[in-house]
Motif scaffolding. Sequence first.
Motif, PDB file in Angstrom:
ATOM      1  N   GLY A 126     -81.656 -96.217 -33.800  1.00  0.00           N
ATOM      2  CA  GLY A 126     -80.777 -97.038 -32.960  1.00  0.00           C
ATOM      3  C   GLY A 126     -79.893 -96.186 -32.077  1.00  0.00           C
ATOM      4  O   GLY A 126     -79.617 -96.550 -30.921  1.00  0.00           O
ATOM      5  N   VAL A 127     -79.448 -95.048 -32.598  1.00  0.00           N
ATOM      6  CA  VAL A 127     -78.571 -94.171 -31.807  1.00  0.00           C
ATOM      7  C   VAL A 127     -79.331 -93.677 -30.579  1.00  0.00           C
ATOM      8  O   VAL A 127     -78.844 -93.742 -29.448  1.00  0.00           O
ATOM      9  N   ARG A 128     -80.567 -93.225 -30.802  1.00  0.00           N
ATOM     10  CA  ARG A 128     -81.370 -92.723 -29.674  1.00  0.00           C
ATOM     11  C   ARG A 128     -81.631 -93.839 -28.658  1.00  0.00           C
ATOM     12  O   ARG A 128     -81.499 -93.646 -27.450  1.00  0.00           O
ATOM     13  N   MET A 129     -81.948 -95.037 -29.142  1.00  0.00           N
ATOM     14  CA  MET A 129     -82.253 -96.153 -28.227  1.00  0.00           C
ATOM     15  C   MET A 129     -81.016 -96.597 -27.457  1.00  0.00           C
ATOM     16  O   MET A 129     -81.093 -96.969 -26.287  1.00  0.00           O
ATOM     17  N   ALA A 130     -79.855 -96.552 -28.119  1.00  0.00           N
ATOM     18  CA  ALA A 130     -78.610 -96.976 -27.468  1.00  0.00           C
ATOM     19  C   ALA A 130     -78.214 -95.978 -26.378  1.00  0.00           C
ATOM     20  O   ALA A 130     -77.816 -96.376 -25.267  1.00  0.00           O
ATOM     21  N   ILE A 131     -78.362 -94.681 -26.689  1.00  0.00           N
ATOM     22  CA  ILE A 131     -78.024 -93.661 -25.676  1.00  0.00           C
ATOM     23  C   ILE A 131     -78.905 -93.857 -24.446  1.00  0.00           C
ATOM     24  O   ILE A 131     -78.459 -93.778 -23.305  1.00  0.00           O
ATOM     25  N   ASP A 132     -80.168 -94.171 -24.692  1.00  0.00           N
ATOM     26  CA  ASP A 132     -81.148 -94.315 -23.611  1.00  0.00           C
ATOM     27  C   ASP A 132     -80.744 -95.396 -22.598  1.00  0.00           C
ATOM     28  O   ASP A 132     -81.084 -95.313 -21.427  1.00  0.00           O
ATOM     29  N   VAL A 133     -79.999 -96.429 -23.046  1.00  0.00           N
ATOM     30  CA  VAL A 133     -79.613 -97.497 -22.105  1.00  0.00           C
ATOM     31  C   VAL A 133     -78.125 -97.415 -21.738  1.00  0.00           C
ATOM     32  O   VAL A 133     -77.543 -98.371 -21.230  1.00  0.00           O
ATOM     33  N   GLY A 134     -77.513 -96.277 -22.016  1.00  0.00           N
ATOM     34  CA  GLY A 134     -76.142 -96.052 -21.541  1.00  0.00           C
ATOM     35  C   GLY A 134     -75.054 -96.678 -22.391  1.00  0.00           C
ATOM     36  O   GLY A 134     -73.936 -96.909 -21.911  1.00  0.00           O
ATOM     37  N   ALA A 135     -75.341 -96.937 -23.660  1.00  0.00           N
ATOM     38  CA  ALA A 135     -74.310 -97.524 -24.532  1.00  0.00           C
ATOM     39  C   ALA A 135     -73.299 -96.464 -24.940  1.00  0.00           C
ATOM     40  O   ALA A 135     -73.619 -95.280 -25.027  1.00  0.00           O
ATOM     41  N   GLU A 136     -72.084 -96.927 -25.198  1.00  0.00           N
ATOM     42  CA  GLU A 136     -71.081 -96.013 -25.748  1.00  0.00           C
ATOM     43  C   GLU A 136     -71.261 -95.963 -27.264  1.00  0.00           C
ATOM     44  O   GLU A 136     -71.504 -96.994 -27.908  1.00  0.00           O
ATOM     45  N   LEU A 137     -71.115 -94.765 -27.826  1.00  0.00           N
ATOM     46  CA  LEU A 137     -71.205 -94.620 -29.286  1.00  0.00           C
ATOM     47  C   LEU A 137     -69.789 -94.571 -29.851  1.00  0.00           C
ATOM     48  O   LEU A 137     -68.865 -94.155 -29.163  1.00  0.00           O
TER      49      LEU A 137
END
Length: 496
Positions: free
Chosen positions: A241-252
């Motif tokens: 999920g972390v990799r997929m979220a980064i891919d669409v510009g989400a903030e962690l």
Amino acid sequence: MLSLDTKWDTEADIVIIGYGAGGAMAALTAADEGANVLILEKQRFGHGPEVGNHYSTSHMSGGVYLQPTDRAGTIAYFQAMSRVGKGYTTPDGYSGDDLIEAYTDEALQNLKWLQDRNFNVSKVGDGAEHPFEGVDTFESYRFEASGVGMMRTFEALIEKNPRIKVMYETAASRLLQDMTGEIVGVRATTGEANPREINIRAGRNVVMAMGGFEFDDKMKLNFLRVFPSYFTGSEACTGDGVRMAIDVGAELWHMNCVSARLVMKFPEFPSAISAWMTGVRPTPYILVDRYGRRYTNEKIKGHTVYYETTLFDSQKLDYPRIPSFWIFDEERMNSAKLAAAGGGITGSMGRYAWSSGNKEELARGWVKTGDTLKELSANLGIEGDLLEKTVETYNGYTTVGHDPEFNRLPEELLPLGKGPYFGVPVFPGGPNTQGGAKHNPKGQVLNVDGEPIPGLYAVGEFGSMFGMLYPSAGGNLSECFAMGRIVGRNAAKFRE
Ligand SMILES: Cc1cc2nc3c(=O)[nH]c(=O)nc-3n(C[C@H](O)[C@H](O)[C@H](O)COP(=O)(O)OP(=O)(O)OC[C@H]3O[C@@H](n4cnc5c(N)ncnc54)[C@H](O)[C@@H]3O)c2cc1C
């Protein structure tokens, strides 16, 4: 990003990635709101303990959940825990006051929701773990047969719900965005025997319920406060999920936060095993660092002793508390199993049957012994010769009933006997990571400018609300339930 020739293999109103408690609750709620739901689960369908069968961290949990009973008390307590240090805070704490309030309002309904659906749950305690305002306003409940029991009830409800389908052996790898940036679907690899890539269209929204990154060494090295650390949950939680979220510009957020303590780790299993330090009744034990020194009050810091293992000696390039050593005598050895039976691989899933009397683990060399403390120290690989002196000093405290160094509770101050002695290396780690995609009180995933990414929600420990301290046993499941319903209700609407 979608390309012009993207072909959809299947579709649903809501696509939920991950079938733990967070995903299950979101699915049932969205279905109640009239949406068709497809859950994608990476692991295969199967209830035996073999690796690869569907055991989420929720299945492997102790099945305790925290029930708030008072709005103001819960908010005060959660706010205190999300302060980053005495005198320091981020503008609205580390969790966000609006999110704490939304969680609280919904979590007050958790018990009723569960009882209305015949979950087998009973009260096991009052209060929470840390000495902050509001600590007395909680109750805790445990599911019969722990996390496995809880998930079997969720699974039964989902199985008979005609609006929900589950695709096992289907690992999501990418969120699909249209030209405007909306999330419109998911790419996944399906089938163990003949894997193939598929595209799944989400008519309304995608929910990420994928757990943490407990089994990805690179992420743990980059994000956690200490290395190595080992976890006791599902090996399928590899930070996808972390990799997929980064891919669409989400903030962690909350990437360095964990619910953790000290665990045993043996090479035979990727999963660590929770150490049951106290046993059924108080028995003598201490915790020492790699040099044989005590460094903490062994008992009181249920989910926070992890933070004390992060001490780093820059001159020696050394974490002196990794591993630490759990030292005890025959009384503890003979009184109960050394492993917790509530969750993990030694819990209800039954992947490893820890032996009664701990004899099998002694024979395997997991537990070391010595007739004298000197011998035990050498067998454990403790550096230097301080262990004997440490035990002598500690035993001295037990005779006066006062521990001037670490204030161990008087009823816990029990002397280590004459020997033989026993010890096990213990490492930072435990239940779970909390980091993932930042989300607002509706559960919408935010981009790096703080705006919702249209079509995308997150729930559960993937971007948990818990920054800094974990509130108490049961916090993560309580969040899965409350935020699962909030996310399910919102995701069932058309894309905002
Ligand atoms: C031993 C142990 C004891 C615990 N005890 C408690 C307790 O008593 N009370 C409490 O509140 N908390 C407890 N916890 C923590 C709690 O269990 C978790 O934080 C919580 O269950 C997380 O739920 P979740 O739905 O967010 O994620 P999970 O339950 O981890 O579910 C995530 C699911 O996503 C799937 N997945 C991952 N990646 C993909 C992908 N790419 N595609 C498709 N599927 C994917 C995984 O296979 C998994 O099934 C415990 C944890 C452990 C390990």
